[in-house]
Enzyme design. Sequence first.
Site, PDB file in Angstrom:
ATOM      1  N   THR A  72       0.840  -1.212   0.000  1.00 59.52           N
ATOM      2  CA  THR A  72       0.000   0.000   0.000  1.00 59.52           C
ATOM      3  C   THR A  72       0.871   1.257   0.000  1.00 59.52           C
ATOM      4  OG1 THR A  72      -1.773  -1.153   1.164  1.00 59.52           O
ATOM      5  CG2 THR A  72      -1.812   1.245   1.261  1.00 59.52           C
ATOM      6  N   GLN A 171       0.629  -9.692  -5.588  1.00 56.28           N
ATOM      7  CA  GLN A 171       0.162 -11.083  -5.632  1.00 56.28           C
ATOM      8  C   GLN A 171       1.026 -11.934  -6.563  1.00 56.28           C
ATOM      9  OE1 GLN A 171      -1.835 -12.402  -3.597  1.00 56.28           O
ATOM     10  NE2 GLN A 171      -3.124 -10.747  -2.830  1.00 56.28           N
ATOM     11  N   SER A 191       5.009  -6.936  -1.488  1.00 54.47           N
ATOM     12  CA  SER A 191       4.663  -6.984  -0.071  1.00 54.47           C
ATOM     13  C   SER A 191       5.114  -8.314   0.514  1.00 54.47           C
ATOM     14  CB  SER A 191       3.143  -6.835   0.047  1.00 54.47           C
ATOM     15  OG  SER A 191       2.755  -6.904   1.394  1.00 54.47           O
ATOM     16  N   ALA A 192       5.792  -8.274   1.664  1.00 55.93           N
ATOM     17  CA  ALA A 192       6.373  -9.505   2.228  1.00 55.93           C
ATOM     18  C   ALA A 192       5.318 -10.480   2.732  1.00 55.93           C
ATOM     19  CB  ALA A 192       7.320  -9.132   3.375  1.00 55.93           C
ATOM     20  N   HIS A 193       4.254  -9.951   3.360  1.00 56.83           N
ATOM     21  CA  HIS A 193       3.318 -10.863   4.033  1.00 56.83           C
ATOM     22  C   HIS A 193       2.448 -11.654   3.068  1.00 56.83           C
ATOM     23  CE1 HIS A 193      -0.646  -8.711   3.760  1.00 56.83           C
ATOM     24  NE2 HIS A 193       0.139  -7.689   3.506  1.00 56.83           N
ATOM     25  N   CYS A 318     -15.997  -7.432   1.537  1.00 54.58           N
ATOM     26  CA  CYS A 318     -14.667  -6.896   1.840  1.00 54.58           C
ATOM     27  C   CYS A 318     -14.443  -6.712   3.331  1.00 54.58           C
ATOM     28  CB  CYS A 318     -14.437  -5.552   1.171  1.00 54.58           C
ATOM     29  SG  CYS A 318     -15.200  -5.391  -0.408  1.00 54.58           S
TER      30      CYS A 318
HETATM   31  C1  LIG Z   1      -2.748  -6.704  -5.503  1.00 54.30           C
HETATM   32  C2  LIG Z   1      -2.536  -6.066  -4.168  1.00 54.30           C
HETATM   33  N1  LIG Z   1      -1.963  -4.849  -4.108  1.00 54.30           N
HETATM   34  C3  LIG Z   1      -1.726  -4.239  -2.928  1.00 54.30           C
HETATM   35  C4  LIG Z   1      -2.070  -4.815  -1.735  1.00 54.30           C
HETATM   36  C5  LIG Z   1      -1.759  -4.124  -0.434  1.00 54.30           C
HETATM   37  O1  LIG Z   1      -0.718  -4.813   0.201  1.00 54.30           O
HETATM   38  P1  LIG Z   1      -0.207  -4.481   1.685  1.00 54.30           P
HETATM   39  O2  LIG Z   1      -1.065  -5.263   2.604  1.00 54.30           O
HETATM   40  O3  LIG Z   1       1.198  -4.941   1.721  1.00 54.30           O
HETATM   41  O4  LIG Z   1      -0.309  -3.033   1.891  1.00 54.30           O
HETATM   42  C6  LIG Z   1      -2.690  -6.064  -1.757  1.00 54.30           C
HETATM   43  C7  LIG Z   1      -3.140  -6.669  -0.494  1.00 54.30           C
HETATM   44  O5  LIG Z   1      -4.267  -7.143  -0.390  1.00 54.30           O
HETATM   45  C8  LIG Z   1      -2.905  -6.713  -2.993  1.00 54.30           C
HETATM   46  O6  LIG Z   1      -3.481  -7.920  -3.061  1.00 54.30           O
END
Ligand SMILES: Cc1ncc(COP(=O)(O)O)c(C=O)c1O
Length: 374
Positions: A72, A171, A191-193, A318
């Site tokens: 994000t 993803q 994103s790591a998680h 959601c």
């Molecule tokens: C395609 C995509 N972009 C961005 C994000 C945001 O990721 P983060 O949780 O690391 O901020 C997500 C998380 O759901 C995602 O699936």
Amino acid sequence: MFERVYLDHASTSPLRPEARAALVEQLDRTGDPGRIHAEGLTSRVAVEDARQQVAELLGARPREVVFTSGATEAIAAACWGAAARGAHQVVPAVEHSAVRLAAERHGPVTRVPVDGRGRVAVEDVLAAVCPETALVHVQWGNHEVGTLQPVAEAVAACRERGVLVHVDAAQAAGHVDVDFRALGADLMSVSAHKFGGPSGVGALLVRQGLRLPPLLVGGDQERARRAGLENIAAIAGLGALCGSLAGGGVAADGEEQRRLTQRILDGVADPALGLVVYGDPVGRVPHIVCLGVEGVEPQAVLLGLDRLGISAHSGSACSSESLEPSPVLEAMGVDAHHSLRLSVGWSTTDADVDRLLAVLPTVLADLRALARTQ
Ligand SMILES: Cc1ncc(COP(=O)(O)O)c(C=O)c1O
């Protein structure tokens, strides 16, 4: 008693042991990487080692890796930085809300339609570009239905037009091989998680030579591209994770995840179950499948599965409080109110899939029977 079956890796994946070990080791250390004392230098080494490992896994140069708090923030930084060059951004209709909403903050956005499987056409992306366009977004793989976008073609076309392009690979990283340099994108978010790393850490990859104003200002961390003390332990966890996946780990994991999701697709193919597959059953990230569930509210399916020990998600629901239609499914022109997303990851086993396939028909049958009595 069954152990719980976790089929929501696309929301967040459990921490892998190698990431956990590095994270825990760092938690017991103190030291600002920007200081020149011994503790600071030890932290600096941890951050720079991690940068090297992340860069190696993603086909980037270490200097192209800017650590952030996740995708994000990386996306917001990309949108913010590009906005200094122009007001307009191009956003395919199935992008994550982090992209849609961040882009909209900076001015007009052109929403690019997708086909019934959630795929955007490169011609449509290019047609949306105008002289004021500062940034084009193209996600690598969709978070809800898994559909892969034609990222290589879209990036090449944008580069040819001379317009900056950002790829949301949240993803994709850790699930499919990502080569930032070969792709040629200007910006990429990860994103790591989403693949077994710690939460609260990710990266914005910034193509060498590209200078954008930073979103976060203050200190000169990350070569003045992201102010604020680094999340050193989480960064070390992400680095260790990337290090452990280097040399074929991503492809091997992806293959296993595809086998497991294909088992799910095969197992729910019986028309009597009243399920349809959303997205592209072949051109998808390996860990996500999305099903349309006829005649049953998604919340009820999720709660029914949860009661029997299975965690899943629905893009049609959601938040736990509200029942919103899924913007991704709406853009695809399918029923946006009745979906079930099942996503696997590094810890998923055949026994997990067996349990899902044993339980889901009963949950659906019970809910449909209940609906008939009302
Ligand atoms: C395609 C995509 N972009 C961005 C994000 C945001 O990721 P983060 O949780 O690391 O901020 C997500 C998380 O759901 C995602 O699936």
